[in-house]
Write an enzyme that holds these catalytic residues in place. Sequence first.
Site, PDB file in Angstrom:
ATOM      1  N   ARG A  79      48.965  38.246  41.395  1.00  0.00           N
ATOM      2  CA  ARG A  79      50.126  39.151  41.369  1.00  0.00           C
ATOM      3  C   ARG A  79      51.007  39.081  42.630  1.00  0.00           C
ATOM      4  O   ARG A  79      52.226  39.007  42.508  1.00  0.00           O
ATOM      5  CB  ARG A  79      49.692  40.592  41.105  1.00  0.00           C
ATOM      6  N   CYS A  90      46.089  26.110  49.544  1.00  0.00           N
ATOM      7  CA  CYS A  90      47.057  25.327  50.308  1.00  0.00           C
ATOM      8  C   CYS A  90      48.488  25.529  49.830  1.00  0.00           C
ATOM      9  O   CYS A  90      49.148  24.587  49.374  1.00  0.00           O
ATOM     10  CB  CYS A  90      46.664  23.853  50.220  1.00  0.00           C
ATOM     11  N   TYR A 143      54.720  38.033  41.744  1.00  0.00           N
ATOM     12  CA  TYR A 143      55.707  39.127  41.659  1.00  0.00           C
ATOM     13  C   TYR A 143      55.992  39.774  43.012  1.00  0.00           C
ATOM     14  O   TYR A 143      56.595  40.853  43.054  1.00  0.00           O
ATOM     15  CB  TYR A 143      55.202  40.246  40.740  1.00  0.00           C
ATOM     16  N   PRO A 188      48.862  51.082  26.029  1.00  0.00           N
ATOM     17  CA  PRO A 188      48.783  51.073  27.487  1.00  0.00           C
ATOM     18  C   PRO A 188      47.775  50.054  27.997  1.00  0.00           C
ATOM     19  O   PRO A 188      46.715  49.871  27.396  1.00  0.00           O
ATOM     20  CB  PRO A 188      48.305  52.496  27.819  1.00  0.00           C
ATOM     21  N   GLY A 189      48.121  49.383  29.068  1.00  0.00           N
ATOM     22  CA  GLY A 189      47.190  48.462  29.706  1.00  0.00           C
ATOM     23  C   GLY A 189      46.992  48.862  31.156  1.00  0.00           C
ATOM     24  O   GLY A 189      45.986  49.439  31.548  1.00  0.00           O
TER      25      GLY A 189
END
Length: 454
Positions: free
Chosen positions: A338, A370, A342, A299-300
């Site tokens: 993130r 930018c 995503y 698990p992370g």
Amino acid sequence: MASPASDLRAEPDPSVAELLAARAQLRMDPFEGLMLEEVALRTVADALGTPVWVTSAGTLRGRYRQLADALDEAGLDAQLHYAVKANDHLAVLRVLQAEGAGADVVSAGELRRALLAGIAPDRIVFSGVGKSDDELMLALDSSIAQINVESREELDRLSVLADGAGRVARVVLRVNPDVDANTHAKISTGRAGDKFGIAHDEAPGLYALAATLPAIEPIGFAVHIGSQIADPAPFRAAYARVAALVRQVRAAGHAVSTVDCGGGLGIGYRDEPAGSPRALAHAIRLTLGGLGLRLLLEPGRWLAAPAGVLLSRVVRVKRQAEGPPFVVLDCAMNDLLRPSLYDSWHGVVPLSARDAVAPALPVHLVGPVCETGDTLARGRLMPELSCGARVAILDTGAYGSVMSSTYNARPLAAQALVDGARWATIRPRQPVAALWAGESVPDWIAAAGAGTAG
Ligand code: LLP
């Protein structure tokens, strides 16, 4: 032009009160403002400036125990090997090591970090599709628990290297079970056609071959179907396929002692259901229980994401003739990638109790980089913020600081660790001059420009 998902959502964004109610590690004190454990986050922001990553040691420990307990209660002989990639800071590794965690690493750098944090070599597993010869040699020389081999080509190479070094490599074969985890396409890893793992049908043959190689000891299988998965069904499907492999390979006369169940358990970033350790443990028990296996999990995110926040300050509020204002923060996509990569959703909560109860209005939260992609949230309904206000971006303890870059010559942000009522700086802000410290200009280029400047 297509809009990010947050523009299109029908349901209103969760309020500050709802975000905090779902996160026991955070609370709003009427005087001190937003607290992480017993530390007022404004104190950290005052001392270190913004942007700054803050990680809660207590949350890491609490979540580790919750996951370990769920596996124990299900009667599973399972060990947790923290996925170092989620947050590889030595202090984070050390907190988890003290709880009993092993490590899942994917590079020589991560392997060396895990060893440096005191994680025993026999509690380290090495995953990844592209381990170099140097990395395989480091794994062999470090006598780690197992190497998760992802292809026939890797097995061949490892065999040659181990043979040459007079070592025997303990190997598990990572299988691609062709199971769709129904997660973001960029973090889905277990479908046929994804680059990861050995095709299910080829695994028994490769296991038999591995057993004939003098420098290879095959001990089992690994599977990891992706990340940010809340539904136990794809886990169950993948583990059932691995259980079938274990039976098949054992029936052919081979010993199989180990199954590495990978990582992937998701959290609730917005208001979606979080992955449940008990449901995951149940899925494992139903499929792999009773086979007398030593089980591993990697698990992370589930351990680390809720343990971290990124503190930032509003540098400008740019109003538009029409539409929500742009609230420009001092953190950007180079810090937290993130949302840009995503379209991920992260809660944003003011540090000051007074800011937190201001009337909620839709805003576009953006960074100074930018690129239009440097957008944390579009049309986010949140308390109105003025210039200088500070906020915490939630659930950034995993895949946050580790994915930072120095794009736009922005130094890496500072990091702090909170533990109960104590806190400490665990990495100072990178000095600007460090950005070019290793650079050099070849003589002939420097000479050509001499005298023309100014
Ligand atoms: N094991 C293996 C072999 C992995 O590739 C990963 C994650 C894990 C374990 C840990 O998965 P977790 O429990 O954290 O879901 N940067 C992306 C996530 C990438 C995950 C890569 N592999 C994000 O920010 O969402």
